[in-house]
Design an enzyme around this catalytic site. Structure first.
Site, mmCIF file in Angstrom:
data_model
loop_
_atom_site.group_PDB
_atom_site.id
_atom_site.type_symbol
_atom_site.label_atom_id
_atom_site.label_comp_id
_atom_site.label_asym_id
_atom_site.label_seq_id
_atom_site.Cartn_x
_atom_site.Cartn_y
_atom_site.Cartn_z
ATOM 1 N N ASP A 31 0.746 -1.233 0.040
ATOM 2 C CA ASP A 31 0.103 0.179 -0.007
ATOM 3 C C ASP A 31 0.972 1.298 -0.018
ATOM 4 O O ASP A 31 1.938 1.206 0.589
ATOM 5 C CB ASP A 31 -0.962 0.124 1.231
ATOM 6 C CG ASP A 31 -2.031 -1.064 1.285
ATOM 7 O OD1 ASP A 31 -2.223 -1.753 0.175
ATOM 8 O OD2 ASP A 31 -2.783 -1.144 2.445
ATOM 9 N N ARG B 115 -1.890 -0.973 -8.272
ATOM 10 C CA ARG B 115 -3.389 -0.433 -7.911
ATOM 11 C C ARG B 115 -3.225 0.965 -8.227
ATOM 12 O O ARG B 115 -2.462 1.392 -7.615
ATOM 13 C CB ARG B 115 -3.727 -0.813 -6.583
ATOM 14 C CG ARG B 115 -4.938 -0.223 -5.967
ATOM 15 C CD ARG B 115 -5.110 -0.515 -4.398
ATOM 16 N NE ARG B 115 -4.881 -1.530 -3.920
ATOM 17 C CZ ARG B 115 -4.147 -1.872 -2.638
ATOM 18 N NH1 ARG B 115 -3.987 -0.912 -2.017
ATOM 19 N NH2 ARG B 115 -4.261 -3.192 -2.093
#
Ligand code: FDA
Length: 324
Positions: free
Chosen positions: A130, A178
């Site tokens: 992330d 992502r």
């Protein structure tokens, strides 16, 4: 002061984070966090898998300043990897480099990540890093590149709001990426500030990566973006195998199910653990309406108290800062 700034500040408050852990998932967070332990998380994953939805699991963890905390986080993530394999669920890992000690020592963090990525690699499990705030951006990319020299099961996130994200998409286009709008409060010297600019960049980057990248995870709850992507892939004959949609656990559940039913790859970001507070506050910062969506039945005295203490802490913090 904007509500968004308030919630971002609350998300960064360590005292409130510790206090919130004592209450468990009681303040509405249970609607967006899939339990406090791995058993509860695995049950939620199995339920989503039944609908053809895969998951990316985030073992929540914030404010890691001690090596012992990072080592504990590593053990927990390794346990999740073992469970993914043992239960053969359709899931992979999402983690934050700061959780594994990035703010303590780069090499220490690298070693922790390497152990995680290497064991996940043995099981064929993908690990996504992330992306956190700007101060950790370049070290996170550096970790990704170093690990990719040994393992191919790593990928990361590109936040559309950074001025440099076009270059980063180009540089990392051969990774599974992502793409998101970006969740943190960033300085105008490094990031776009208006919704219009961020939305536009987000669309441009999605289009670019769909055309030129390896595999694109389009992570958004924005129906306008999703509808645009549907049209775009049709127009450019991009196969469904090249991308997926992602949303956070508990948000727009009907849309998650209907996208999976329509035949798109769909992956739910599934956070679990007792360290839910920072994650929860960032969700409230993103969309203040989430306050009512998320806490509608449970916005009780304790929640008010928690947010009240937070607001007071925030205001006091600002006053103290101004004084000193
Ligand atoms: P946004 O919040 O801009 O909303 C656009 C519109 O969509 C709204 O005006 C509304 O009409 C509609 N909408 C949005 N949410 C809705 C809801 N719940 N119900 C009904 N309508 C709704 N960020 C980061 O910095 N680093 C990271 O690693 C990640 N990782 C990540 C993973 C996943 C799976 C997701 C979905 C998001 C992230 N993010 C993130 C967060 C991301 O950067 C961003 O802050 C949020 O997704 C909010 O932006 P959206 O694109 O979802 O729409």
């Amino acid at each position: 002061m904007k509500l968004k700034d308030l919630f971002i500040s609350l998300s960064e408050n360590r005292t409130l984070n510790s206090a919130a852990q004592k209450y468990g998932l009681k303040f509405g967070a249970q609607n967006v966090v899939a339990g406090t332990n791995i058993d509860e998380a695995i049950e939620s994953i199995k339920e989503l898998n039944k609908h053809g939805i895969s998951c990316t699991i985030d073992n929540l963890g914030e404010f890691v300043f001690e090596k012992s905390e990072a080592l504990a986080a590593k053990q927990q993530i390794l346990a999740v990897i073992e469970r993914i394999n043992a239960d053969q669920v359709d899931a992979h890992i999402s983690l934050k480099p700061s959780q594994l000690g990035l703010d303590i020592d780069y090499d220490f963090c690298y070693e922790n990540l390497k152990e995680i990525v290497s064991i996940a690699h043995q099981y064929g499990i993908f690990v996504n890093f992330d992306m956190e705030n700007y101060t950790r951006l370049h070290t996170s990319f550096q970790l990704l590149e170093s690990l990719n020299e040994h393992y191919d099961n790593v990928g990361t996130v590109i936040q559309a709001y950074f001025f440099e994200s076009d270059q980063n998409i180009e540089r990392y286009k051969n990774f599974r990426l992502r793409l998101v709008k970006g969740a943190y409060k960033e300085d105008p010297s490094v990031a776009f500030q208006t919704k219009k600019e961020i939305d536009q960049k987000f669309i441009e980057q999605i289009e670019y990566h769909l055309l030129h990248g390896k595999f694109t995870s389009i992570a958004t709850h924005d129906h306008n973006v999703i509808n645009h992507v549907k049209q775009f892939v049709k127009q450019h004959q991009i196969s469904n195998e090249k991308f997926e949609f992602q949303m956070l656990y508990g948000f727009r559940k009907d849309m998650q199910l209907s996208l999976a039913k329509e035949g798109y790859n769909f992956c739910t970001y599934l956070p679990f653990g007792s360290d839910w507070y920072g994650y929860f506050m960032r969700r409230l910062a993103e969309r203040p309406q989430n306050l009512t969506l998320v806490t509608k039945q449970v916005f009780n005295k304790k929640t008010n108290m928690l947010l009240g203490i937070g607001t007071a802490a925030f205001v006091l913090g600002r006053v103290t800062k101004r004084k000193s």
